[in-house]
Design an enzyme around this catalytic site. Sequence first.
Site, PDB file in Angstrom:
ATOM      1  N   LYS A 146       0.157   3.741  -2.737  1.00 25.89           N
ATOM      2  CA  LYS A 146      -0.808   4.839  -2.657  1.00 25.89           C
ATOM      3  C   LYS A 146      -0.131   6.193  -2.466  1.00 25.89           C
ATOM      4  CE  LYS A 146      -4.579   1.979  -0.864  1.00 25.89           C
ATOM      5  NZ  LYS A 146      -3.937   0.679  -0.614  1.00 25.89           N
ATOM      6  N   SER A 182      -6.450   3.261   3.985  1.00 23.55           N
ATOM      7  CA  SER A 182      -5.704   2.600   2.917  1.00 23.55           C
ATOM      8  C   SER A 182      -6.665   1.869   1.991  1.00 23.55           C
ATOM      9  CB  SER A 182      -4.667   1.626   3.493  1.00 23.55           C
ATOM     10  OG  SER A 182      -3.715   1.272   2.525  1.00 23.55           O
ATOM     11  N   SER A 184       0.799  -1.229   0.000  1.00 22.71           N
ATOM     12  CA  SER A 184       0.000   0.000   0.000  1.00 22.71           C
ATOM     13  C   SER A 184       0.829   1.275   0.000  1.00 22.71           C
ATOM     14  CB  SER A 184      -0.953   0.012   1.201  1.00 22.71           C
ATOM     15  OG  SER A 184      -2.058  -0.835   0.968  1.00 22.71           O
TER      16      SER A 184
END
Length: 406
Positions: free
Chosen positions: A69, A126, A66
């Site tokens: 991101k 997230s 993640s």
Amino acid sequence: MAGNACLPRKRSLRWLPSVATCVGLIWAASAHAQIGSARYSSIVVDAATGNVLEDVNADQPRHPASLTKMMTLYMTFEALRDRRISLDDTVPVTGHAASMEPTKLGLVPGTRLTVEEAILGLITKSANDAAAALGEFLGGSEDRFAQMMTLRARALGMSRTTFGNASGLPDPDQWTTARDLAILARHLINDFPSYYRYFSVPSFTWHRRVIFNHDNMLRTYPGADGLKTGYTVASGHNLVTSAVRGGVRLIGVVLGAGSNSERDIHMAALLDQSFTQMDVPIGRRTAPQPRMMLIASARAAEAPARPQALPQPPAQAARLHQAAWTIQVGAFGTQAAARTAAANARRLADGGDIRVEPVTVKRKPVYRAQVVGLRPSDAQEACTALNRRKTPCVIIKPVLRDVASR
């Protein structure tokens, strides 16, 4: 250092390193830095100058999870800065975006959310569905957006990074390095000072539900004000943190830790060591006070828009939300089977740590498969997803350890 042999071309903009060649067994430079993982990497840099204060395997290829991101947010902030979009623009939710695996906001195809809501969903929850929706909104399709991300990353100097999607969900073509992530973090901080403050938001309300920020460093490390956590089975537990003390801002990257707690403790140790190296007093380790209002007021003049500090729940409810909840996904005859089941549940929970708890039932040893250290909303979402897959799951509350749901 990873050479060009580790970066063969595969279609335009994509390469797939040979893991066997490029990622060997890693022994850290000191006992302090070694956390016992073959996928471990770390780096600490001075945010002002880019000078490296500590690095271990910083150029070895790693799956970003993640942390991807961060690049999605960079592209979003860039579009906001250039006035190609606004915070109030609405992002359509397609079936593709809504189908993303947890963790997610639970977006429904055909609905919309604002750009600001998507930003907050990425930073706090997230949310993979919000990331995919933003990618489609900015790039026309998520695949095209991933190519745009890669091109922009290379322009920023992230020479060993290739993106495959907007969220960080597993993709064999998606690679980065600790050094490249430090470069990205520096650009997020220095290029977008009026938007970087979003990384400090402790929570936001989504459809009457309070969603708390996954980043424990905001609450436990004095001076920390962002950036991002990440986990997949292939990557391990990842973290990028920025902290300011004595007028000095540092950026730390830890990749491949064995658990959230190990990752956070190790990051704190690396930052302490680097602050000391720069003659910045460490001081006493106490939980920092909320920083959202301080950051917003300090940057009010330059910020084109400001998220409001959200009212927090009563103290008792807040303590409950921040407590360590557990999910249990069965009891097994072998420790290995329990660990596999817990690992699968951990992937859906996108948080917490695996625990195998040995117990004796009718004089026979069994092993309970659990994921511990979850927030209540994450525990509920994980159990819901597991139940859809016909996997039994119970939620165990903290302290009293009552069964909250099946």
